[in-house]
Scaffold this motif. Structure first.
Motif, PDB file in Angstrom:
ATOM      1  N   GLU A   1      69.067  52.187  75.427  1.00  0.00           N
ATOM      2  CA  GLU A   1      67.707  52.650  75.162  1.00  0.00           C
ATOM      3  C   GLU A   1      66.680  51.650  75.676  1.00  0.00           C
ATOM      4  O   GLU A   1      65.652  52.035  76.233  1.00  0.00           O
ATOM      5  CB  GLU A   1      67.517  52.887  73.666  1.00  0.00           C
TER       6      GLU A   1
ATOM      7  N   PRO B   1      76.845  50.828  68.112  1.00  0.00           N
ATOM      8  CA  PRO B   1      75.382  50.921  68.059  1.00  0.00           C
ATOM      9  C   PRO B   1      74.660  49.930  68.967  1.00  0.00           C
ATOM     10  O   PRO B   1      73.601  50.235  69.502  1.00  0.00           O
ATOM     11  CB  PRO B   1      75.075  50.642  66.588  1.00  0.00           C
TER      12      PRO B   1
ATOM     13  N   GLN C   1      66.085  60.580  69.482  1.00  0.00           N
ATOM     14  CA  GLN C   1      66.907  59.376  69.435  1.00  0.00           C
ATOM     15  C   GLN C   1      67.895  59.386  68.279  1.00  0.00           C
ATOM     16  O   GLN C   1      69.036  58.959  68.429  1.00  0.00           O
ATOM     17  CB  GLN C   1      66.003  58.143  69.344  1.00  0.00           C
ATOM     18  N   GLU C   2      67.449  59.867  67.117  1.00  0.00           N
ATOM     19  CA  GLU C   2      68.326  59.824  65.948  1.00  0.00           C
ATOM     20  C   GLU C   2      69.549  60.721  66.132  1.00  0.00           C
ATOM     21  O   GLU C   2      70.670  60.331  65.812  1.00  0.00           O
ATOM     22  CB  GLU C   2      67.548  60.237  64.692  1.00  0.00           C
TER      23      GLU C   2
ATOM     24  N   ILE D   1      74.240  51.333  72.372  1.00  0.00           N
ATOM     25  CA  ILE D   1      73.214  52.366  72.389  1.00  0.00           C
ATOM     26  C   ILE D   1      71.838  51.728  72.441  1.00  0.00           C
ATOM     27  O   ILE D   1      70.956  52.167  73.189  1.00  0.00           O
ATOM     28  CB  ILE D   1      73.345  53.271  71.144  1.00  0.00           C
ATOM     29  N   ASP D   2      71.650  50.656  71.664  1.00  0.00           N
ATOM     30  CA  ASP D   2      70.367  49.948  71.664  1.00  0.00           C
ATOM     31  C   ASP D   2      70.059  49.377  73.039  1.00  0.00           C
ATOM     32  O   ASP D   2      68.925  49.453  73.522  1.00  0.00           O
ATOM     33  CB  ASP D   2      70.380  48.814  70.629  1.00  0.00           C
TER      34      ASP D   2
ATOM     35  N   ARG E   1      71.858  59.155  68.602  1.00  0.00           N
ATOM     36  CA  ARG E   1      72.618  58.070  67.995  1.00  0.00           C
ATOM     37  C   ARG E   1      73.789  58.627  67.171  1.00  0.00           C
ATOM     38  O   ARG E   1      74.899  58.094  67.202  1.00  0.00           O
ATOM     39  CB  ARG E   1      71.717  57.233  67.087  1.00  0.00           C
TER      40      ARG E   1
END
Length: 227
Positions: free
Chosen positions: A118, A111, A96-97, A114-115, A100
């Motif tokens: 997910e 961001p 995930q990191e 992206i959240d 991102r």
């Protein structure tokens, strides 16, 4: 006899279809049913290898007696699972990191989006894996986000297998029934692929246009306040 038929077909196909045909022909000649599985595993790893060619050719090979129809379906489905599992672990290693960090470099992506993505995949990931295996282009790529989100391996294998079984059976049986006229399958599947790609392109254009329009008023207000 089957490998002779496939070799003749290969001679009359160019581009990616020709490459897929040649791969299927060579692997089928060397390994029989497992060869079809290897070819389909490669399709699950490399999206540019069209399963719409590999699977009907497995059916043609079964129709020529090189393998049974059940064997063709079994080995191609097993190949789908193995190839998808490789992509799953690639997604897991990406994590995930890193995802991102990569997404943050893409213009117009923030961001929060992206959240939300997910969160959606965490909730609907299993369904996405199942149905994604039956959608051109996405069927090879869906395993990566599944690995990133670390969907339980057992669930991933089960739903990948079920979705692949449906997709593979349709195309293998079509090739088995059509024989040397299997190109009809590729033609109609090609139309579906173009539709899917077209929808994706339109969605990307819509995404970019809406982001640009949202930024323009903010930029205009900033200039106006400076005046």
């Amino acid at each position: 006899m089957a490998h002779v038929v496939l070799a003749v077909v290969a001679e009359h196909n160019g581009g990616l279809a020709g490459i897929a045909t040649t791969i299927m022909e060579k692997l089928g000649e060397l390994f029989g049913g497992p060869g079809a599985g290897i070819a389909n595993a490669l399709d699950s790893i490399f999206p540019f290898l069209p399963s719409e060619v590999i699977l009907p050719l497995a059916g043609v090979s079964a129709g020529q007696g090189h393998m049974t129809l059940a064997s063709a379906i079994f080995w191609t489905t097993l190949g789908s699972i193995v190839g998808s599992q490789i992509m799953y672990y690639i997604g897991m290693m990406l994590g995930q990191e890193r995802m991102r960090a990569l997404a943050a470099k893409i213009p117009f992506v923030n961001p929060e989006e992206i959240d939300r993505t997910e969160a959606w995949f965490a909730k609907h990931g299993v369904k996405a894996v199942f149905f994604g295996r039956m959608v051109p282009v996405f069927r090879s790529l869906i395993s990566i986000p599944a690995g990133i989100e670390r969907i339980p391996v057992a669930k991933f294998i089960v739903f990948t297998g079920l979705g692949s079984l449906i997709w593979n059976t349709i195309f293998v049986v079509a090739g088995y029934k059509l024989g040397q006229n299997w190109q009809l399958v590729e033609q109609y599947a090609g139309i579906l692929t173009k539709v899917v790609v077209g929808v994706v392109v339109l969605a990307m254009v819509y995404f970019v246009v809406t982001r640009v329009r949202r930024r323009q008023p903010a930029t205009s207000r900033g200039r106006h306040s400076r005046r």
